[in-house]
Every structure is written in C-alpha cells, then in structure tokens.
Design a protein around this motif. Structure first.
Motif, PDB file in Angstrom:
ATOM      1  N   ARG A 246       0.730  -1.017  -0.085  1.00 36.74           N
ATOM      2  CA  ARG A 246      -0.050   0.187   0.013  1.00 36.74           C
ATOM      3  C   ARG A 246       1.001   1.392   0.150  1.00 36.74           C
ATOM      4  NH1 ARG A 246      -4.259   1.708   4.605  1.00 36.74           N
ATOM      5  NH2 ARG A 246      -5.240   3.511   3.756  1.00 36.74           N
ATOM      6  N   LEU A 247       0.523   2.213  -0.788  1.00 35.61           N
ATOM      7  CA  LEU A 247       1.167   3.620  -0.732  1.00 35.61           C
ATOM      8  C   LEU A 247      -0.265   4.631  -0.060  1.00 35.61           C
ATOM      9  CD1 LEU A 247       3.283   5.746  -1.486  1.00 35.61           C
ATOM     10  CD2 LEU A 247       2.080   6.011  -3.500  1.00 35.61           C
ATOM     11  N   VAL A 248       0.616   5.181   1.011  1.00 31.97           N
ATOM     12  CA  VAL A 248      -0.506   6.140   1.852  1.00 31.97           C
ATOM     13  C   VAL A 248       0.165   7.405   1.532  1.00 31.97           C
ATOM     14  CG1 VAL A 248      -1.070   6.749   4.256  1.00 31.97           C
ATOM     15  CG2 VAL A 248      -0.624   4.635   3.898  1.00 31.97           C
ATOM     16  N   GLU A 249      -0.816   8.284   1.215  1.00 33.45           N
ATOM     17  CA  GLU A 249      -0.286   9.696   0.674  1.00 33.45           C
ATOM     18  C   GLU A 249      -0.930  10.812   1.485  1.00 33.45           C
ATOM     19  OE1 GLU A 249      -0.899  10.426  -3.648  1.00 33.45           O
ATOM     20  OE2 GLU A 249      -0.978   8.510  -3.826  1.00 33.45           O
ATOM     21  N   GLU A 280      -6.255   4.998  13.791  1.00 34.63           N
ATOM     22  CA  GLU A 280      -4.870   4.200  13.500  1.00 34.63           C
ATOM     23  C   GLU A 280      -3.856   5.315  13.190  1.00 34.63           C
ATOM     24  OE1 GLU A 280      -3.936   0.570  10.706  1.00 34.63           O
ATOM     25  OE2 GLU A 280      -4.597   2.245   9.631  1.00 34.63           O
ATOM     26  N   GLY A 281      -4.006   6.325  12.339  1.00 34.34           N
ATOM     27  CA  GLY A 281      -2.943   7.265  11.711  1.00 34.34           C
ATOM     28  C   GLY A 281      -2.462   6.694  10.395  1.00 34.34           C
ATOM     29  N   LEU A 282      -1.731   7.545   9.807  1.00 33.81           N
ATOM     30  CA  LEU A 282      -1.235   7.345   8.466  1.00 33.81           C
ATOM     31  C   LEU A 282       0.093   6.641   8.535  1.00 33.81           C
ATOM     32  CD1 LEU A 282      -1.862  10.894   6.983  1.00 33.81           C
ATOM     33  CD2 LEU A 282      -3.355   8.764   6.458  1.00 33.81           C
ATOM     34  N   LEU A 283       0.910   6.649   9.563  1.00 30.25           N
ATOM     35  CA  LEU A 283       2.225   5.905   9.617  1.00 30.25           C
ATOM     36  C   LEU A 283       1.784   4.443   9.957  1.00 30.25           C
ATOM     37  CD1 LEU A 283       3.276   8.937   9.893  1.00 30.25           C
ATOM     38  CD2 LEU A 283       5.127   7.929  11.358  1.00 30.25           C
ATOM     39  N   ARG A 284       0.760   4.233  10.738  1.00 30.80           N
ATOM     40  CA  ARG A 284       0.598   2.764  11.006  1.00 30.80           C
ATOM     41  C   ARG A 284      -0.037   2.220   9.764  1.00 30.80           C
ATOM     42  NH1 ARG A 284      -2.462   0.387  16.384  1.00 30.80           N
ATOM     43  NH2 ARG A 284      -1.877  -1.568  16.141  1.00 30.80           N
ATOM     44  N   ALA A 285      -0.899   2.984   9.138  1.00 30.23           N
ATOM     45  CA  ALA A 285      -1.675   2.530   7.790  1.00 30.23           C
ATOM     46  C   ALA A 285      -0.553   2.086   6.792  1.00 30.23           C
ATOM     47  CB  ALA A 285      -2.664   3.276   7.361  1.00 30.23           C
ATOM     48  N   ALA A 286       0.610   2.656   6.780  1.00 29.02           N
ATOM     49  CA  ALA A 286       1.476   2.631   5.767  1.00 29.02           C
ATOM     50  C   ALA A 286       2.390   1.337   6.278  1.00 29.02           C
ATOM     51  CB  ALA A 286       2.364   3.794   5.629  1.00 29.02           C
ATOM     52  N   HIS A 287       2.162   0.576   7.136  1.00 30.14           N
ATOM     53  CA  HIS A 287       3.161  -0.601   7.585  1.00 30.14           C
ATOM     54  C   HIS A 287       3.100  -1.572   6.565  1.00 30.14           C
ATOM     55  CE1 HIS A 287       4.982  -3.496   9.994  1.00 30.14           C
ATOM     56  NE2 HIS A 287       3.821  -4.356   9.777  1.00 30.14           N
ATOM     57  N   GLY A 288       4.309  -1.992   6.174  1.00 26.67           N
ATOM     58  CA  GLY A 288       4.557  -2.847   5.102  1.00 26.67           C
ATOM     59  C   GLY A 288       4.498  -2.292   3.976  1.00 26.67           C
ATOM     60  N   GLY A 289       4.397  -0.986   3.525  1.00 20.76           N
ATOM     61  CA  GLY A 289       4.212  -0.481   2.206  1.00 20.76           C
ATOM     62  C   GLY A 289       5.236   0.835   2.210  1.00 20.76           C
ATOM     63  N   ALA A 290       4.503   2.075   1.537  1.00 15.73           N
ATOM     64  CA  ALA A 290       5.370   3.178   1.503  1.00 15.73           C
ATOM     65  C   ALA A 290       4.299   4.337   2.000  1.00 15.73           C
ATOM     66  CB  ALA A 290       5.869   3.527   0.096  1.00 15.73           C
ATOM     67  N   PHE A 329       7.780   1.149   6.948  1.00 12.18           N
ATOM     68  CA  PHE A 329       7.411   1.644   5.830  1.00 12.18           C
ATOM     69  C   PHE A 329       8.753   2.111   4.989  1.00 12.18           C
ATOM     70  CE2 PHE A 329       6.546   4.842   9.069  1.00 12.18           C
ATOM     71  CZ  PHE A 329       6.987   5.726   8.709  1.00 12.18           C
ATOM     72  N   GLN A 330       8.802   2.667   3.944  1.00 12.12           N
ATOM     73  CA  GLN A 330       9.671   3.364   3.054  1.00 12.12           C
ATOM     74  C   GLN A 330       8.904   4.645   3.150  1.00 12.12           C
ATOM     75  OE1 GLN A 330      10.595   2.307  -0.967  1.00 12.12           O
ATOM     76  NE2 GLN A 330      12.524   3.661  -0.705  1.00 12.12           N
ATOM     77  N   LEU A 331       9.826   5.745   3.301  1.00 15.85           N
ATOM     78  CA  LEU A 331       9.254   7.061   3.276  1.00 15.85           C
ATOM     79  C   LEU A 331       9.759   7.657   1.994  1.00 15.85           C
ATOM     80  CD1 LEU A 331       8.043   9.762   4.722  1.00 15.85           C
ATOM     81  CD2 LEU A 331      10.315  10.248   5.361  1.00 15.85           C
ATOM     82  N   ILE A 332       8.759   8.311   1.418  1.00 15.37           N
ATOM     83  CA  ILE A 332       9.078   9.079  -0.100  1.00 15.37           C
ATOM     84  C   ILE A 332       8.419  10.475   0.442  1.00 15.37           C
ATOM     85  CG2 ILE A 332       8.794   9.514  -2.450  1.00 15.37           C
ATOM     86  CD1 ILE A 332       8.127   6.450  -2.564  1.00 15.37           C
TER      87      ILE A 332
END
Length: 539
Positions: A246-249, A280-290, A329-332
């Motif tokens: 998943r990519l969270v923007e 949950e928050g965006l950082l947690r939603a990005a777990h395993g993704g970016a 997660f990977q941060l972009i």
C-alpha cells in the motif's frame, strides 16, 4: 505436407467469393476461399469462414462448394458483424474478440490466416492479429493465375508468409515487459528528450529497486513529484509482487495544529476532547508499504521529531498512549522548499533532514526541459483521448504556434507541467470534434499571459497584442514593449482617426510644442510592428 492438421481462417469475400452474377457460372471464376481448398499441395482439415448474417446465403453456398471440391475439409460458419467494414476500431475489435474466443494451439495444429478477402481494413487487422500472436499462425495470400488452364484458374495460386511468430512473440513479450518497467515506466511512457532528465530517471530507477531508505523528491510546484512517487511505488511492486502492499499519501500542508499529530500518528480513545474513537494514523496505515509525505517542509517541529523516531526506530507513540506502536514503511518525501535554508532559519530539524537526505532528487522545472514540451503535449493529448473516449488532435499550425509560445522565455509556466496540462485540457474541452484549432491556441496563449501577469501583480490585458500580432510575435516582445503597445492599441481601437489617437497618446509632449504631427508620429510607431491604423480601428 505437415503431419499436424491444418486450420484456415478466412473472411467471406462479398464480391470475390460470389463469382459471376449467374450462380451456374460461378465455377468459371476464380474465387479465393474456394480456390484455397482446391490446392493440390495444401490440405485444409478445417476452415473457419467468418461471415455476417446478412451474407449468410452466400456463405452457405461457399461452404457447400468447398465441401464438394474438398470433402476432407470441415467448414464452420462463424458469425461476425461489422456495421462499418471500413471502421478500423470496429473491425479490429470484432476480429480481436473472435481471436480471444478461440483456443489455437500451434503445437497441435498449423494455423493459416487468409488475408485476401475482406476490405483492406480487415486485411490489415488480420495481419496485426497474426503479427502480435493473438492468432498464432502464418499468413496465406491467394491470387488468380496467369495463362493457366480452366481448372487451374479456378484454384489460383497461394503464398504463405511466415513471420516466424514463435521467435517474434518471445521478443515482443520481452520488449513489452521492458517497456513498461524501469525508466520508461517512471516517465509514464513519455519519450522524453532532455538528457539530464533521462539520466535522473535512470538513477531513480536504480535506487528505487535497490533501496528501502527514504527518498526525497524536490522541485517547484507542478514538476510531477506526486506522480513520480506513485510510479516509484508501483515499480517496486512490479519487481517484488509479494512486497509493499500500500502507498499512503498525505499533503503535509493540509495538516494543521493538534490534528496534525493525530492524523500522522493516530490517537487513543479519549486522548483529547472529541476523541470518541481510537484512530490508527497514517504511519501505521503505511506499515508494510510506503508513505508519501508531500510538502514535508510544512510539518511542525514536534511532528518532525516524532517522524524521525518512526523512521529510525520503526515505532512511535500515538497521541494519548504510553505504548509504542510498530510500523515499518519506506518514506518518500516531497518538497518545493529549500530544506537547507529552512534548517538555517530554524523551521526544519537538521537531524531529520540528514536522515531523509540520503537519496535526494531534484526534478527540473518545465523551462529547463524545453525539449520535452512536444512529447508531453502528445502524452496529454493521448490521455485526454483515452479519458474522453474520443480522439483529440491538434493541427500543425496550432501545434507549432503553441509550442513556440511554450518555449518562449516570456512564458513563465509558474505551475510548470500542471499549467501545461491544464492549458491543453482547456483547449481540448473547447475544441469542436476534438480538433484544437489555431484560434483556440491563440486564445489559450492570451489567457496564460494574463494569468501570469495577474500572479506577478503586474496585470495588463495582453489579449489585444496577441490578437493583433499573434501569439508567437507577442511572446517575442519585451514586457516593456508589450505593455506600451497594449495601451496604444487600446487607444487606436476607440479613436475615430489617426490624428485623434495621436492627440490622446501624445497629449503631454504636444502641449510643450508650438506645432506637432501626432498622426505621423503614431504611424511610425505602428510601423515598427508592421501595423496600420485602419486595421486597428476596426478591432
């Protein structure tokens, strides 16, 4: 003769397969599909005869004739409908549906596709379907003989065109895969020409596939940071399907005050007034993704400190919680600010910048990629055609005029490719029949000049200059000359004579002279631009 059974696909020839007008004389004429089954050295085990319902009677006659001259050939009538047999999209679509509905195994049968009958459009479509492997066989072409006996003339001659499709298919599949991957994928398939930009994309492609460290994309508004971040994520997915899910923007400019911390890191129920449920928050939603944080420079210092911990330790504290939450997660990140300057001014944490600055890529502005204007124009037109369901084109004159304007130094393109794409969208929307005319291009150039002037706080209606001189010539004027000429044209348009216009324009200097020739002075000024008063007063 091949040891494997042979299947032939043929379109019913409405004229050629009919033969002579008198049905009894049809055996005296060369009929391609019938003749194909009369060849001594070509044994057809099965023939799929494609015909419309309207020509069913002729199809049944041809089927009967084939069975009489070649009893071992099984003929199957396959219904296929073309409302307009000269409409490429319709014909290709119908033939492609037929190809997809059948299973042809080149290991078990020889497939021959007859491309002599049908319209030229149908023949081209059959060629394309064979070339791309949707019909995995060889092309066969028939023709009437020259100076042969009557029996031989009925059969005609044939030629098999072998494209060596097994080898071609492998190359085509490999080419298609490579085309959609790597650098081309990051560029959305746009054939960009700017060497520095292409080199930048190659570097980003290597980093994206080899590293999970933070990536920082910098550049002015509208250079494509968000789109590139999405393609980086999608590229990683293509090469590691079991990886990031998943990519969270989030645009950090939209996060303000206490809500920023909650949106990013989540909160516990009752953590603050109004926190009726846990978040949950965006950082947690990005777990395993970016996680893509656009405009990261807009984050407050407290959020920056929490983000640094989350990157380094892969854990953080939700608002109102004493228990850390894990998230990998990977941060972009994206920014249009100079983060180094922000650090010096105390607006951005130096330690966070050091952590996300490992891979920093600055995307160039449109004015630094003038070579890419034309391919981006083609890309935008193609996108609009796809989204609207109708072809959007731009005539040569309109195209050349708009590209000259776009590349001119006076065109600021403040929002870069966002401005550029919006301009093309406006022209396409206003176009009749999907064709952008020179008039629409000139109108859009005028609109852009006025919009940029307003944003610069130096508004002047540049419309009259553009209408009189044309967009290209207007773009070549210095701003000083453009403003002055606009005022002169405004006066000329409302004056009844050149003398009246001259008196208005030169009133101050005229008052200091004993005599003057205002009309001559105006005539000479207009001549500098190749203009005549009689033409202007009518505008």
């Amino acid at each position: 003769m091949s040891p494997r059974p042979t299947t032939i696909i043929s379109l019913l020839g409405i004229q050629l397969d009919k033969g002579w007008r008198n049905s009894e004389d049809r055996w005296r004429a060369w009929r391609p599909t019938v003749g194909l089954c009369m060849q001594d050295d070509l044994e057809a085990d099965r023939l799929l005869l494609l015909a419309s319902e309207a020509h069913g009677k002729l199809a049944r006659v041809v089927k009967s004739d084939i069975e009489s001259v070649s009893p071992t050939t099984s003929v199957e009538l396959v219904p296929i409908e073309f409302e307009d047999p000269w409409d490429f999209a319709e014909v290709y679509g119908a033939l492609r549906e037929f190809a997809d509905s059948r299973t042809f195994d080149p290991e078990q049968e020889d497939l021959l596709v007859h491309m002599t009958t049908g319209t030229h459009v149908a023949q081209i479509c059959l060629f394309l379907l064979v070339e791309t492997g949707h019909l995995p066989g060889r092309l066969i072409q028939t023709s009437p003989p020259k100076g042969e006996s009557r029996a031989r003339s009925m059969a005609g001659e044939y030629t098999i065109i072998d494209l060596d499709l097994s080898r071609y298919d492998r190359l085509a599949a490999r080419f298609e895969l490579e085309r959609r991957e790597g650098v081309d994928f990051l560029k959305a398939g746009i054939e960009t020409r700017n060497p520095a930009f292409n080199a930048l994309m190659e570097r980003i492609e290597r980093v994206a596939l080899r590293s999970e460290d933070p990536i920082l994309l910098s550049g002015a508004t509208g250079v494509g940071k968000t789109q590139l971040a999405r393609r980086i994520f999608e590229l990683k997915q293509r090469h590691a399907p079991g990886g990031a899910k998943r990519l969270v923007e989030v645009n950090c400019a939209t996060l303000r005050g206490d809500q920023a911390m909650s949106a990013l890191f989540g909160h516990e129920k009752g953590a603050f007034t109004g926190a009726m449920e846990a978040r949950e928050g965006l950082l947690r939603a990005a777990h395993g993704g970016a996680l893509f944080l656009d405009e990261i420079g807009e984050l407050g210092l407290d959020e920056q400190a929490m983000l640094l911990r989350a990157i380094e330790e892969k854990s953080f504290l939700p608002v109102g919680s004493d228990d850390p939450v894990s998230s990998s997660f990977q941060l972009i990140a994206g920014t249009n600010r100079d983060l180094g300057a922000e650090v010096r001014e105390g607006n951005f944490r130096e330690d966070l910048l050091a952590r996300i600055d490992l891979w920093t890529f600055e995307l160039p502005s449109l004015k630094n990629r003038l070579e890419d204007l034309e391919p981006n124009l083609d890309f935008e037109l193609a996108q609009l055609s796809e989204s609207s369901g109708k072809r959007v084109t731009m005539g040569r004159e309109a195209r050349e005029s708009f590209l000259r304007f776009a590349a001119d130094p006076s065109s600021t393109w403040r929002a870069n490719f966002r401005d550029f794409g919006a301009a093309i969208t406006r022209m396409a929307t206003l176009s009749e029949g999907g064709r952008i005319t020179p008039e629409l291009a000139r109108e859009e150039c005028t609109r852009l000049l006025n919009a940029w002037a307003r944003l610069d706080g130096k508004f002047v209606d540049a419309g009259r200059v553009v209408r009189v001189l044309g967009a290209e010539a207007a773009a070549e004027l210095d701003r000083f000359d453009r403003v002055q000429l606009e005022d002169v044209l405004e006066v000329c348009a409302g004056a009844r004579s050149m003398s009246e216009a001259g008196r208005i324009l030169f009133a101050a200097s005229r008052a200091k002279k004993a005599s003057s020739n205002d009309a001559d002075r105006l005539r000479k000024y207009l001549a500098r631009f190749g203009l005549h008063f009689k033409d202007l007063s009518e505008r």
